[in-house]
Write a protein that holds these residues in place. Structure first.
Motif, PDB file in Angstrom:
ATOM      1  N   UNK A   1     -53.235-104.259  18.967  1.00 35.36           N
ATOM      2  CA  UNK A   1     -52.290-105.120  19.688  1.00 35.36           C
ATOM      3  C   UNK A   1     -50.852-104.736  19.338  1.00 35.36           C
ATOM      4  N   UNK A   2     -50.414-103.538  19.717  1.00 33.53           N
ATOM      5  CA  UNK A   2     -49.049-103.113  19.364  1.00 33.53           C
ATOM      6  C   UNK A   2     -48.007-103.831  20.204  1.00 33.53           C
ATOM      7  N   UNK A   3     -46.771-103.911  19.726  1.00 39.64           N
ATOM      8  CA  UNK A   3     -45.693-104.543  20.499  1.00 39.64           C
ATOM      9  C   UNK A   3     -45.212-103.619  21.606  1.00 39.64           C
ATOM     10  N   UNK A   4     -45.827-103.707  22.775  1.00 37.16           N
ATOM     11  CA  UNK A   4     -45.490-102.825  23.884  1.00 37.16           C
ATOM     12  C   UNK A   4     -45.699-103.575  25.192  1.00 37.16           C
ATOM     13  N   UNK A   5     -45.049-103.071  26.236  1.00 36.26           N
ATOM     14  CA  UNK A   5     -45.303-103.584  27.573  1.00 36.26           C
ATOM     15  C   UNK A   5     -46.072-102.540  28.358  1.00 36.26           C
ATOM     16  N   UNK A   6     -47.193-102.931  28.906  1.00 33.24           N
ATOM     17  CA  UNK A   6     -47.977-102.080  29.784  1.00 33.24           C
ATOM     18  C   UNK A   6     -47.544-102.416  31.203  1.00 33.24           C
ATOM     19  N   UNK A   7     -46.748-101.530  31.773  1.00 37.56           N
ATOM     20  CA  UNK A   7     -46.031-101.813  33.015  1.00 37.56           C
ATOM     21  C   UNK A   7     -46.844-101.356  34.232  1.00 37.56           C
ATOM     22  N   UNK A   8     -47.402-102.318  34.956  1.00 32.45           N
ATOM     23  CA  UNK A   8     -48.186-101.979  36.143  1.00 32.45           C
ATOM     24  C   UNK A   8     -47.332-101.315  37.216  1.00 32.45           C
ATOM     25  N   UNK A   9     -46.046-101.642  37.262  1.00 26.00           N
ATOM     26  CA  UNK A   9     -45.164-101.051  38.269  1.00 26.00           C
ATOM     27  C   UNK A   9     -44.910 -99.573  38.021  1.00 26.00           C
ATOM     28  N   UNK A  10     -45.276 -99.071  36.824  1.00 21.63           N
ATOM     29  CA  UNK A  10     -45.060 -97.662  36.514  1.00 21.63           C
ATOM     30  C   UNK A  10     -46.179 -96.774  37.047  1.00 21.63           C
ATOM     31  N   UNK A  11     -47.211 -97.371  37.632  1.00 22.00           N
ATOM     32  CA  UNK A  11     -48.297 -96.608  38.240  1.00 22.00           C
ATOM     33  C   UNK A  11     -48.009 -96.493  39.736  1.00 22.00           C
ATOM     34  N   UNK A  12     -47.519 -95.355  40.214  1.00 20.15           N
ATOM     35  CA  UNK A  12     -47.102 -95.265  41.626  1.00 20.15           C
ATOM     36  C   UNK A  12     -48.212 -95.620  42.606  1.00 20.15           C
ATOM     37  N   UNK A  13     -49.429 -95.149  42.361  1.00 26.57           N
ATOM     38  CA  UNK A  13     -50.527 -95.419  43.296  1.00 26.57           C
ATOM     39  C   UNK A  13     -50.848 -96.908  43.359  1.00 26.57           C
ATOM     40  N   UNK A  14     -50.629 -97.608  42.240  1.00 22.92           N
ATOM     41  CA  UNK A  14     -50.929 -99.036  42.170  1.00 22.92           C
ATOM     42  C   UNK A  14     -49.942 -99.813  43.045  1.00 22.92           C
ATOM     43  N   UNK A  15     -48.651 -99.471  42.923  1.00 13.28           N
ATOM     44  CA  UNK A  15     -47.637-100.094  43.771  1.00 13.28           C
ATOM     45  C   UNK A  15     -47.856 -99.727  45.241  1.00 13.28           C
ATOM     46  N   UNK A  16     -48.294 -98.489  45.513  1.00 12.45           N
ATOM     47  CA  UNK A  16     -48.570 -98.071  46.892  1.00 12.45           C
ATOM     48  C   UNK A  16     -49.725 -98.876  47.489  1.00 12.45           C
ATOM     49  N   UNK A  17     -50.745 -99.118  46.681  1.00 17.14           N
ATOM     50  CA  UNK A  17     -51.887 -99.904  47.166  1.00 17.14           C
ATOM     51  C   UNK A  17     -51.434-101.311  47.520  1.00 17.14           C
ATOM     52  N   UNK A  18     -50.599-101.902  46.673  1.00 18.44           N
ATOM     53  CA  UNK A  18     -50.058-103.225  46.969  1.00 18.44           C
ATOM     54  C   UNK A  18     -49.225-103.189  48.248  1.00 18.44           C
TER      55      UNK A  18
END
Length: 549
Positions: A455-472
């Motif tokens: 559980x490291x102190x980090x943000x897993x940014x869904x917006x950084x996955x281009x295909x994921x934003x494209x699917x949305x």
């Protein structure tokens, strides 16, 4: 409504004037303007704001239904809150939220959704229904229901202010919530194996989660820094806590848990819930403790999830909303399944108005609706132990979103939900996606039993996955029939590739995992030497890769 004591008739009677019943009335009015539609609502109107009702968070399908299918976008934009997606904090036992893993998008994705104050919305819907010529009676109680089995109108007796009324309706729709009048009368109750419970309450206080840390790097991760507009999930093994802002200025708080990990008896009053939060989510307890005097309501459900043997009938009755079935609030599917049920009901009523036969279509719509229910239930059933896993849950969330946006949302927002010809043509692709989902859920469940849960102190940014934003973003497209079929088939291939990468990721660190079902679906790995496929998320660590390594 009719004169007291005088028999009356209508085309459609909707028992229940909450979210499901009122939106169905509006959808029917738009599709069949000449229908005589009546709504009976047990509660007196106007209903209180920020109280009693859950289902405040919408996701893409339900938001599209309210905004576009019903034409209510102006109300949503002006009177409700634009949602900043889902957000997850692996914050069990922690007060410093900047020191845990956060999963969410750094910026809003293209498809809009909303946080909805149910009181504000249902009062608006009731006024809108009456303005559109829909009969609406509040403080009305159904006292007798006799469903017809021979094609004649159904008989209903109801009471308002001590006066008895009689009504004969060609269609009767049960939207009365968990009271389930038709379900009980017809013996349609059906339990499922998802035995979780929920407690929830509202406080007249805005929880500004962005103020929970002064860490400038943490605050700068979101643009704009408005995490409070998200549906925030504070997660731990066997439970999750929701935080949903309401336009009235209140905040909705809920605890949803698997009783095998967190029994209901430890949280079934406000004081117990606060004690529970003090142990498991202390930062939220610290926020709420000085605000105890702002408590607006408190409620709980034991075993909130259930099925229903049948929801649509060729005998011209139907169930919608919680009068039929209910899944789980984790991904906020309540409004989605209202939208789906209402759309099928509207199609059946329109067919009936056109003089077409109903039995075959009612049976097929019922079968398809239950298939959607079963596929979605698989996202939750026996998956609660994963909710405290900062390594596996983010992968699960990416998969679950992709499956939802790639299949069910596509069918709905592109208007193919009730198109039996298109559904038949895509039958193999839809079955493939459903089988992949079940196998991936099995893999995730097994992976969670061996995960190291770092559980490291980090943000897993869904917006950084281009295909994921494209699917949305593809949910905003306008597609003709050929383009829609191509899109669905491309999404099937995408899900296949994503499932393969999830399998590869899991086996890279845990080669002994039993992944038989998924491996059988995926087949042998491609031979070396060919062109490298586009990776949906990298296995090697990358800045902003969006998923844990």
């Amino acid at each position: 409504m009719n004169t007291p004591g005088t028999p009356d008739t209508c085309d459609v009677l909707i028992m229940g004037g909450g979210l499901a019943g009122l939106t169905l009335a509006l959808q029917l009015r738009r599709r069949c303007p000449a229908l005589d539609i009546r709504v009976l609502e047990r509660r007196s109107h106007p209903v209180p704001e920020a109280a009693h009702k859950v289902g405040e968070s919408t996701v893409e399908l339900g938001a599209h239904y309210f905004a576009e299918v019903l034409g209510l976008r102006a109300h949503l934009e002006q009177q409700q809150i634009r949602k900043f997606g889902f957000r997850f904090f692996f914050s069990e036992g922690q007060r410093d939220i900047a020191q845990v893993t956060e999963l969410g998008a750094s910026q809003a994705l293209p498809m809009v959704s909303y946080q909805i104050d149910r009181g504000i919305f249902e009062n608006f819907l009731a006024r809108e229904a009456q303005a559109r010529g829909i009969g609406f009676a509040d403080a009305a109680r159904v006292t007798r229901l006799a469903l017809s089995g021979d094609g004649t109108p159904h008989a209903v007796a109801w009471q308002q202010g001590g006066t008895e009324h009689a009504l004969r309706a060609r269609w009767v729709v049960d939207a009365c919530g968990r009271a389930g009048l038709i379900k009980r009368q017809q013996g349609l109750e059906q339990a499922n194996a998802h035995g979780c419970h929920a407690v929830w309450f509202r406080v007249a206080h805005r929880i500004r989660l962005d103020d929970w840390s002064d860490d400038p790097a943490w605050r700068a991760r979101c643009t704009p820094p408005e995490r409070w507009r998200s549906t925030n999930h504070l997660v731990g093994a066997g439970y999750w806590v929701w935080l949903i802002p309401l336009a009235s200025g209140s905040h909705s708080v809920g605890i949803v848990a698997d009783p095998r990990h967190h029994p209901l008896e430890g949280m079934d009053s406000f004081d117990k819930a606060m004690q529970w939060l003090q142990r498991w989510q202390p930062r939220l307890h610290d926020e709420l403790d000085p605000q105890r005097h702002t408590l607006q309501d408190f409620a709980f459900f034991r075993r909130f999830s259930y099925g229903c043997r049948q929801v649509f009938s060729g005998q011209r009755w139907a169930l919608t909303g919680e009068a039929g079935l209910f899944l789980d609030p984790f991904y906020s599917p309540g409004s989605d399944f209202i939208a789906i049920a209402n759309t099928y009901i509207t199609e059946l009523v329109a067919r009936d108005q056109a003089g077409q036969r109903l039995d075959a279509h009612a049976a097929l719509y019922d079968q398809i609706f239950h298939s959607f229910y079963d596929s979605t239930l698989a996202l939750y059933q026996d998956q609660y132990p994963l909710f405290g896993d900062p390594e596996v849950l983010p992968v699960k969330v990416i998969w679950d979103y992709s499956y939802y946006w790639g299949v069910l949302c596509q069918l709905f927002v592109h208007g193919r939900l009730a198109d039996l010809r298109t559904l038949s043509a895509l039958r193999e692709d839809l079955a493939r996606c459903q089988a992949l989902n079940l196998a991936v859920q099995d893999l995730l469940r097994a992976w969670g039993t061996v995960s190291e849960r770092r559980n490291p102190p980090q943000m897993l940014d869904q917006a950084s996955l281009p295909w994921f934003a494209e699917l949305n973003a593809s949910l905003n497209d306008t597609l003709d029939e050929a383009a829609f079929r191509a899109q669905l088939r491309a999404n099937t291939q995408m899900l296949q590739a994503l499932a393969g990468e999830i399998l590869e990721r899991a086996l890279a660190t845990h080669p002994a995992l039993d992944a038989t079902a998924l491996q059988a679906l995926l087949g042998p790995a491609p031979a070396a030497g060919g062109p490298a496929p586009r990776r949906l998320f990298p296995l090697a660590p990358e800045a902003g890769a969006g998923l844990p390594q």
